[in-house]
Design a protein around this motif. Structure first.
Motif, PDB file in Angstrom:
ATOM      1  N   GLY A 152       0.766  -1.236   0.000  1.00 50.93           N
ATOM      2  CA  GLY A 152       0.000   0.000   0.000  1.00 50.93           C
ATOM      3  C   GLY A 152       0.797   1.286   0.000  1.00 50.93           C
ATOM      4  O   GLY A 152       0.258   2.346   0.317  1.00 50.93           O
ATOM      5  N   VAL A 153       2.065   1.236  -0.340  1.00 54.69           N
ATOM      6  CA  VAL A 153       2.884   2.448  -0.386  1.00 54.69           C
ATOM      7  C   VAL A 153       2.802   3.032  -1.799  1.00 54.69           C
ATOM      8  O   VAL A 153       3.002   2.335  -2.787  1.00 54.69           O
ATOM      9  CB  VAL A 153       4.355   2.146   0.002  1.00 54.69           C
ATOM     10  CG1 VAL A 153       5.220   3.386  -0.144  1.00 54.69           C
ATOM     11  CG2 VAL A 153       4.415   1.614   1.432  1.00 54.69           C
ATOM     12  N   LEU A 154       2.534   4.321  -1.868  1.00 55.16           N
ATOM     13  CA  LEU A 154       2.393   5.023  -3.136  1.00 55.16           C
ATOM     14  C   LEU A 154       3.753   5.485  -3.637  1.00 55.16           C
ATOM     15  O   LEU A 154       4.503   6.141  -2.905  1.00 55.16           O
ATOM     16  CB  LEU A 154       1.466   6.230  -2.952  1.00 55.16           C
ATOM     17  CG  LEU A 154       1.247   7.145  -4.146  1.00 55.16           C
ATOM     18  CD1 LEU A 154       0.566   6.393  -5.289  1.00 55.16           C
ATOM     19  CD2 LEU A 154       0.401   8.346  -3.727  1.00 55.16           C
ATOM     20  N   SER A 155       4.055   5.159  -4.878  1.00 57.09           N
ATOM     21  CA  SER A 155       5.293   5.663  -5.474  1.00 57.09           C
ATOM     22  C   SER A 155       5.063   7.108  -5.923  1.00 57.09           C
ATOM     23  O   SER A 155       3.972   7.469  -6.330  1.00 57.09           O
ATOM     24  CB  SER A 155       5.704   4.789  -6.669  1.00 57.09           C
ATOM     25  OG  SER A 155       4.735   4.864  -7.683  1.00 57.09           O
ATOM     26  N   ASP A 156       6.082   7.930  -5.807  1.00 54.11           N
ATOM     27  CA  ASP A 156       6.033   9.329  -6.223  1.00 54.11           C
ATOM     28  C   ASP A 156       4.781  10.022  -5.671  1.00 54.11           C
ATOM     29  O   ASP A 156       3.894  10.442  -6.427  1.00 54.11           O
ATOM     30  CB  ASP A 156       6.089   9.410  -7.753  1.00 54.11           C
ATOM     31  CG  ASP A 156       6.364  10.821  -8.245  1.00 54.11           C
ATOM     32  OD1 ASP A 156       6.907  11.633  -7.454  1.00 54.11           O
ATOM     33  OD2 ASP A 156       6.012  11.116  -9.388  1.00 54.11           O
ATOM     34  N   PRO A 157       4.685  10.158  -4.330  1.00 54.45           N
ATOM     35  CA  PRO A 157       3.447  10.625  -3.713  1.00 54.45           C
ATOM     36  C   PRO A 157       3.239  12.143  -3.666  1.00 54.45           C
ATOM     37  O   PRO A 157       2.179  12.592  -3.255  1.00 54.45           O
ATOM     38  CB  PRO A 157       3.569  10.076  -2.291  1.00 54.45           C
ATOM     39  CG  PRO A 157       5.029  10.100  -2.021  1.00 54.45           C
ATOM     40  CD  PRO A 157       5.680   9.742  -3.340  1.00 54.45           C
ATOM     41  N   ALA A 158       4.210  12.947  -4.093  1.00 55.21           N
ATOM     42  CA  ALA A 158       4.140  14.397  -3.880  1.00 55.21           C
ATOM     43  C   ALA A 158       2.864  15.030  -4.431  1.00 55.21           C
ATOM     44  O   ALA A 158       2.189  15.799  -3.728  1.00 55.21           O
ATOM     45  CB  ALA A 158       5.371  15.074  -4.467  1.00 55.21           C
ATOM     46  N   HIS A 159       2.512  14.736  -5.675  1.00 52.00           N
ATOM     47  CA  HIS A 159       1.322  15.359  -6.271  1.00 52.00           C
ATOM     48  C   HIS A 159       0.050  14.914  -5.542  1.00 52.00           C
ATOM     49  O   HIS A 159      -0.832  15.740  -5.251  1.00 52.00           O
ATOM     50  CB  HIS A 159       1.225  15.023  -7.764  1.00 52.00           C
ATOM     51  CG  HIS A 159       0.021  15.615  -8.418  1.00 52.00           C
ATOM     52  ND1 HIS A 159      -0.113  16.967  -8.656  1.00 52.00           N
ATOM     53  CD2 HIS A 159      -1.135  15.045  -8.844  1.00 52.00           C
ATOM     54  CE1 HIS A 159      -1.292  17.199  -9.209  1.00 52.00           C
ATOM     55  NE2 HIS A 159      -1.926  16.041  -9.335  1.00 52.00           N
ATOM     56  N   ALA A 160      -0.056  13.634  -5.244  1.00 53.06           N
ATOM     57  CA  ALA A 160      -1.247  13.121  -4.555  1.00 53.06           C
ATOM     58  C   ALA A 160      -1.360  13.704  -3.148  1.00 53.06           C
ATOM     59  O   ALA A 160      -2.457  14.053  -2.707  1.00 53.06           O
ATOM     60  CB  ALA A 160      -1.207  11.597  -4.502  1.00 53.06           C
ATOM     61  N   GLU A 161      -0.250  13.824  -2.448  1.00 51.85           N
ATOM     62  CA  GLU A 161      -0.282  14.401  -1.099  1.00 51.85           C
ATOM     63  C   GLU A 161      -0.695  15.863  -1.135  1.00 51.85           C
ATOM     64  O   GLU A 161      -1.437  16.335  -0.279  1.00 51.85           O
ATOM     65  CB  GLU A 161       1.075  14.221  -0.424  1.00 51.85           C
ATOM     66  CG  GLU A 161       1.344  12.777  -0.032  1.00 51.85           C
ATOM     67  CD  GLU A 161       2.746  12.545   0.500  1.00 51.85           C
ATOM     68  OE1 GLU A 161       3.575  13.492   0.502  1.00 51.85           O
ATOM     69  OE2 GLU A 161       3.026  11.400   0.915  1.00 51.85           O
ATOM     70  N   SER A 162      -0.228  16.601  -2.141  1.00 51.04           N
ATOM     71  CA  SER A 162      -0.612  17.997  -2.305  1.00 51.04           C
ATOM     72  C   SER A 162      -2.108  18.123  -2.603  1.00 51.04           C
ATOM     73  O   SER A 162      -2.800  18.962  -2.018  1.00 51.04           O
ATOM     74  CB  SER A 162       0.210  18.622  -3.438  1.00 51.04           C
ATOM     75  OG  SER A 162      -0.206  19.937  -3.687  1.00 51.04           O
ATOM     76  N   ALA A 163      -2.613  17.271  -3.485  1.00 50.23           N
ATOM     77  CA  ALA A 163      -4.044  17.281  -3.807  1.00 50.23           C
ATOM     78  C   ALA A 163      -4.880  16.912  -2.584  1.00 50.23           C
ATOM     79  O   ALA A 163      -5.939  17.505  -2.336  1.00 50.23           O
ATOM     80  CB  ALA A 163      -4.328  16.326  -4.964  1.00 50.23           C
ATOM     81  N   MET A 164      -4.398  15.952  -1.796  1.00 52.42           N
ATOM     82  CA  MET A 164      -5.126  15.538  -0.596  1.00 52.42           C
ATOM     83  C   MET A 164      -5.129  16.650   0.447  1.00 52.42           C
ATOM     84  O   MET A 164      -6.150  16.878   1.105  1.00 52.42           O
ATOM     85  CB  MET A 164      -4.514  14.255  -0.030  1.00 52.42           C
ATOM     86  CG  MET A 164      -5.296  13.662   1.106  1.00 52.42           C
ATOM     87  SD  MET A 164      -6.907  13.052   0.558  1.00 52.42           S
ATOM     88  CE  MET A 164      -7.246  11.897   1.868  1.00 52.42           C
ATOM     89  N   ALA A 165      -4.022  17.354   0.595  1.00 51.76           N
ATOM     90  CA  ALA A 165      -3.961  18.465   1.552  1.00 51.76           C
ATOM     91  C   ALA A 165      -4.974  19.553   1.184  1.00 51.76           C
ATOM     92  O   ALA A 165      -5.678  20.081   2.056  1.00 51.76           O
ATOM     93  CB  ALA A 165      -2.546  19.031   1.609  1.00 51.76           C
ATOM     94  N   LEU A 166      -5.063  19.876  -0.107  1.00 51.65           N
ATOM     95  CA  LEU A 166      -6.041  20.866  -0.556  1.00 51.65           C
ATOM     96  C   LEU A 166      -7.457  20.359  -0.298  1.00 51.65           C
ATOM     97  O   LEU A 166      -8.304  21.093   0.225  1.00 51.65           O
ATOM     98  CB  LEU A 166      -5.854  21.162  -2.049  1.00 51.65           C
ATOM     99  CG  LEU A 166      -6.875  22.118  -2.666  1.00 51.65           C
ATOM    100  CD1 LEU A 166      -6.830  23.489  -1.996  1.00 51.65           C
ATOM    101  CD2 LEU A 166      -6.638  22.240  -4.168  1.00 51.65           C
TER     102      LEU A 166
END
Length: 192
Positions: A152-166
């Protein structure tokens, strides 16, 4: 609202072997790290959701309605099957009425090339009928099977984490605004 927002994290898939669990694990980690939410997972499989919600065991239906009623806001994690959302999710949604009214709903979708966005568009229509407020912002994973490891670890998570924070920021705003409005004046979907 000074207390944590009660967030119903809804698993859209009821399949025995489902990819949703990896997505939910990732989402729950993001939500807990945010710190503003108290998460309750609402799982159609765990609640015995049937094709027609009225066929559910009475205690399961009562537990589902209670979980929906207690939530201040919702995050629906949905796959896309054949350009739409799963039947188990529709039955889960249909089990409530007043439990959805004047509450915000956000989406985290996944699927093939579209990332589940067509499922989300269908859900917006259903939830509008129930007087829920859907957020424009969402998180979607196209081809997630290639992006998540077996654990369950996401590769290259930066964009997804940013979208989730918003998404979590906007969900927080709507949950506080709508909770204040419901407190000031109970929401009535019908005119007396």
């Amino acid at each position: 609202m000074t207390a944590k927002i009660k967030l119903g994290l809804i698993i859209g898939s009821g399949r025995p072997a489902r990819f949703a669990d990896k997505i939910v694990k990732w989402a729950e980690k993001q939500i807990v790290a945010d710190g503003r939410y108290e998460v309750t997972i609402i799982d159609p499989r765990g609640l015995g959701v049937t094709a027609w919600h009225e066929d559910m065991m009475p205690e399961n239906l009562a537990a589902l309605r209670s979980a929906l009623a207690k939530a201040d806001a919702f995050l629906i994690v949905t796959p896309e099957f054949n350009h739409s959302f799963p039947a188990s999710l529709k039955s889960l949604i249909d089990a409530g009425k007043a439990e959805w009214e004047a509450k915000p709903v956000a989406f985290l979708s996944y699927g093939g090339i579209s990332g589940g966005l067509r499922a989300v568009e269908g859900l917006r229509l259903v939830l509008a009928e129930l007087h829920a407020v859907t957020l424009r912002d969402s998180v979607s994973f196209a081809m997630p099977f290639q992006r998540f490891s077996d654990d369950g670890v996401l590769s290259d998570p930066a964009h997804a984490e940013s979208a989730m924070a918003l998404l979590l920021n906007r969900l927080n705003w709507w949950a506080n605004a709508l909770n204040g409005a419901r407190t000031a004046q109970p929401y009535a979907s019908s005119i007396a």
